[in-house]
Design an enzyme around this catalytic site. Structure first.
Site, PDB file in Angstrom:
ATOM      1  N   ASP A  34     -11.272  43.366  46.823  1.00  0.00           N
ATOM      2  CA  ASP A  34     -10.432  42.236  47.251  1.00  0.00           C
ATOM      3  C   ASP A  34      -8.952  42.617  47.335  1.00  0.00           C
ATOM      4  O   ASP A  34      -8.475  43.464  46.568  1.00  0.00           O
ATOM      5  CB  ASP A  34     -10.592  41.060  46.282  1.00  0.00           C
ATOM      6  CG  ASP A  34     -11.944  40.380  46.408  1.00  0.00           C
ATOM      7  OD1 ASP A  34     -12.636  40.636  47.410  1.00  0.00           O
ATOM      8  OD2 ASP A  34     -12.311  39.603  45.512  1.00  0.00           O
ATOM      9  N   TYR A 248      -9.916  35.223  53.306  1.00  0.00           N
ATOM     10  CA  TYR A 248      -9.969  35.334  51.845  1.00  0.00           C
ATOM     11  C   TYR A 248      -9.550  34.028  51.178  1.00  0.00           C
ATOM     12  O   TYR A 248      -8.557  33.408  51.575  1.00  0.00           O
ATOM     13  CB  TYR A 248      -9.073  36.484  51.395  1.00  0.00           C
ATOM     14  CG  TYR A 248      -9.255  36.870  49.963  1.00  0.00           C
ATOM     15  CD1 TYR A 248     -10.505  37.244  49.486  1.00  0.00           C
ATOM     16  CD2 TYR A 248      -8.185  36.870  49.083  1.00  0.00           C
ATOM     17  CE1 TYR A 248     -10.676  37.611  48.159  1.00  0.00           C
ATOM     18  CE2 TYR A 248      -8.345  37.243  47.762  1.00  0.00           C
ATOM     19  CZ  TYR A 248      -9.600  37.612  47.308  1.00  0.00           C
ATOM     20  OH  TYR A 248      -9.765  37.972  45.998  1.00  0.00           O
TER      21      TYR A 248
END
Length: 491
Positions: A34, A248
């Site tokens: 991430d 995201y």
């Protein structure tokens, strides 16, 4: 940090074993975790593990990151690899060390003095303090009686209600009617008077769309519209992200790139017409405390992928995607416009003054896609009312009311308050709220109550650790310092 000892979880051991097996036969390794502080740390941990196992010799190592799982975004990331951002890793390590030091030092004392308390935390404890402080305000609140008065007037063409706002020149907001006897006397006086319209004000007002979602606002909207708790919201958002449908979902940024804005404007032009397209794109900047804005907001990866065209989603996914799509498109639509009408009514001797407010829509703008039902406190429509309209009293209504204490936090409003105060990060909001509930420090979701254990814990921590991590300001300042470590401003 090199003195820290790391241990894998059972699930982590299996994952690392799989990574080691794949690494043995690979010419290069792409680290694509991430794009946030914790994600950077995961890449760093994996590289550190492979280095210790001597599995990176003669291999190229690439750190890549992307905010959306789409072919174009991943291709661009692969074509533009970078090194691991050590500043982000250092900020992560500083946070982990601080959290562990606080936990290791405080928890043994808690077990001794507050035996049922399991733990305290840098983010958890000041959040619990906010909840307990609100409960203290509620406990200390003394309700006051008041008697609002309303008249239903009628004209030749319509009926409408109007609120008494002044009595003998006194503003009833400052000096309310406080007894039933006074209310009855005023009601009797009003019923024996003639009233007329003394002023009509008309003003055009404009309402702007809200910015695209960031983590906290998505959790708040999903709570109020879909009745999702924060944990459920993040689980559903994670599944949409992994399916490549949204960007995201852990972000405090609200600025969309020019390329994506142009795509949204193109869709608005073709779907709704030029009247709904602003002359220039709407630009949003976060006002939240300590906002990093390192990532773009939560939006569909492909704005042309309308909610009705998404297949294979379960109901939760469909509902959340619909919310995200609507909010993203609405953010670039024209403002909605209304005519706000305010009518003042008085008797001949000007003993009593009434006010009526209403509004009529001129142009729906962003409400074509998304109506938040906010800013619409004046719901009456007041057509065909003129200054010389003759008024008759239809009914005089008065009722006993009491002032209300402050409202308890809901999960959504608590997260908003955490963000406003600069406590925690997008990745921690839902988990913090869940931990407080799981550890029996709070209970309830729509109305969060501190438990007796939670209040005892805050009372103890406030005395034992005054001016330390229990303080909201301390935690917010610490977040700022960690941001400075992330950016390399401080080492």
């Amino acid at each position: 940090w090199n003195k820290l000892k790391w241990e894998s979880t059972p699930k982590g051991k299996k994952t690392l074993k799989d990574i080691r097996e794949l690494s043995k036969d690979s010419e290069g390794i792409y680290l694509a975790s991430d794009p946030d502080r914790e994600g950077e740390a995961i890449a760093w941990h994996i590289l550190d593990h492979l280095t210790n196992k001597k599995l990176i010799e003669d291999k190229e190592i690439y750190r890549i990151s992307f905010n959306e799982i789409t072919p174009s975004a991943i291709k661009q990331a692969v074509e533009n690899p970078r090194d691991i951002d050590q500043f982000l890793v250092d900020a992560y390590l500083a946070r982990r060390i601080l959290d562990h030091l606080i936990g290791f030092k405080v928890s043994p004392l808690l077990w001794r003095h507050v035996p049922r308390a399991k733990s305290a935390g840098r983010v958890q404890s000041p959040t619990l303090r906010m909840i307990c402080s609100r409960e203290d305000e509620i406990d200390a609140f003394c309700p006051e009686e008041f008697w609002p008065l309303k008249v239903n007037f009628k004209t030749k063409d319509c009926s409408f209600s109007s609120d008494l706002i002044k009595k003998n020149g006194e503003d009833l907001k400052k000096v309310p009617i406080s007894t039933e006897e006074e209310a009855k006397k005023i009601k009797n006086d009003i019923e024996n008077l003639n009233f007329s319209i003394t002023e009509i004000k008309e003003k055009e007002v404009s309402y702007s769309p809200k910015a695209p979602f960031r983590t906290s606002t998505l959790q708040q909207a999903a709570s109020s519209k879909l009745f999702f708790n924060p944990e459920r919201t993040m689980q559903v958002a994670q599944s949409l992200y992994e399916s490549g449908l949204i960007t995201y979902m852990r972000t405090d940024g609200i600025g969309i790139s020019t390329e994506i804005i142009n795509e949204i404007r193109g869709l608005i032009s073709s779907e709704f017409g030029e009247d709904y397209l602003p002359d220039s794109p709407k630009i949003y900047k976060s006002k939240a405390a300590n906002a990093q804005e390192a990532h773009e907001p939560i939006r569909p990866t492909d704005i042309s992928n309308k909610p009705e065209n998404t297949n294979g989603l379960n109901q939760d996914q469909q509902n959340l995607y619909n919310l995200i799509w609507q909010r993203t498109v609405a953010s670039q639509l024209q403002n909605s416009r209304y005519i706000r009408k305010t009518i003042l009514i008085e008797d001949e001797e000007k003993k009593f003054q009434f006010r009526t407010s209403g509004r009529e829509i001129i142009f729906d703008g962003f409400e074509k896609v998304l109506n938040d039902d906010e800013g619409s406190e004046e719901s009456q429509k007041l057509p065909r009312i003129h200054q010389d309209s003759s008024l008759e009293i239809n009914d005089v209504i008065t009722e006993q009311k009491f002032t209300s204490p402050p409202r308890r936090f809901s999960e959504a409003s608590l997260i908003k308050n955490m963000e406003d105060e600069g406590i925690g990060r997008p990745s921690t909001y839902a988990n913090t709220v869940k931990n407080l509930r799981d550890r029996k420090y709070t209970f309830g979701a729509k109305s969060i109550n501190p438990s007796d254990l939670g209040r005892i814990l805050v009372s103890y921590l406030s005395k034992a650790y005054e001016s330390f991590f229990i303080e909201i300001d301390f935690t917010a300042e610490l977040e700022k310092s960690l941001d400075q470590v992330s950016s390399g401003s401080i080492l």
